[in-house]
Scaffold this active site. Structure first.
Site, PDB file in Angstrom:
ATOM      1  CB  CYS A 174     -26.629 -23.288   8.521  1.00 33.02           C
ATOM      2  SG  CYS A 174     -25.799 -22.520   7.139  1.00 33.02           S
ATOM      3  N   PRO A 175     -23.862 -21.878   9.874  1.00 34.74           N
ATOM      4  CG  PRO A 175     -21.798 -20.773   9.398  1.00 34.74           C
ATOM      5  CD  PRO A 175     -23.146 -20.581  10.086  1.00 34.74           C
TER       6      PRO A 175
END
Lengths: 133, 80
Positions: free
Chosen positions: B18-19
């Protein structure tokens, strides 16, 4: 839960520690990718991120803290680029620039210099969610 | 199972956390026409939940979401 993506988010970054800068940009880029209007305002030590060479300095701090190359997380330079491509706008604090004896030429490209009135007008009066890192 | 959907675009976010997978999906879906399908391959375990939240906010449609071992494969149709 519905579609459309809405709202606006203002993020204040006042530190150049990795634990402030990375989450701020991760939240910023993700929110922008979900349709939220996002602006990030760098002030005090956070402004160092926008000074040329500042990104590399934060990356170095993270490597030192972890004791090697961080795995899985994009480099900060890439994170900033992804944030901008996703529509995140970056602002530099005018007072900090003056206090640190800097000028626009010391900053990386594309970081307009603004003051508190601009921030308040856009976000406090406008009802944005505000996060501080 | 019907016919296997053919994605208009495939993106590989394996190895990134992430992200990155969500941002890559978000940027990629702009490059397909409305109704087009993007396939994302990811190994971030959060991607399975995150892509559902992302689709819920953006309105794009998840056609398939499968996990095989560490790998998660999502097929998302661009709605607008």
């Amino acid at each position: 839960m519905s579609s459309g993506g809405s709202g606006s988010l203002a993020i204040i970054v006042r530190s150049d520690n990795p634990e402030s800068v990375y989450p701020a940009l991760i939240i910023a880029s993700t929110a922008a990718s979900m349709g939220v209007k996002v602006e990030v305002f760098f002030t005090f030590w956070g402004l160092r991120v926008l000074v040329k060479g500042g990104i590399e300095s934060v990356e170095r701090k993270l490597r030192e803290a972890i004791g090697g190359e961080p795995r899985g997380i994009p480099p900060l330079s890439m994170l900033l680029e992804m944030a901008r491509k996703s529509g995140v706008e970056i602002y530099a604090c005018s007072t900090t620039i003056q206090a640190m004896g800097l000028n626009e030429g010391n900053l990386i490209e594309g970081c307009p210099i603004v003051g508190a009135a601009t921030f308040v007008h856009k976000h406090v009066s406008g009802g944005s969610r505000i996060l501080v890192f | 199972m019907g016919l296997r959907l053919k994605p208009s675009l495939s993106v590989d976010a394996r190895g990134y956390m992430c992200p990155y997978p969500i941002i890559l999906l978000s940027l990629s879906i702009k490059n397909v026409d409305e109704g087009g399908v993007v396939e994302v391959r990811a190994t971030d375990p959060a991607f399975e939940r995150d892509v559902i939240s992302w689709a819920s906010e953006t309105g794009h449609e998840i056609l398939e979401l499968n996990r095989s071992g560490e790998e998660i494969v999502a097929l998302i149709r661009r709605v607008k």
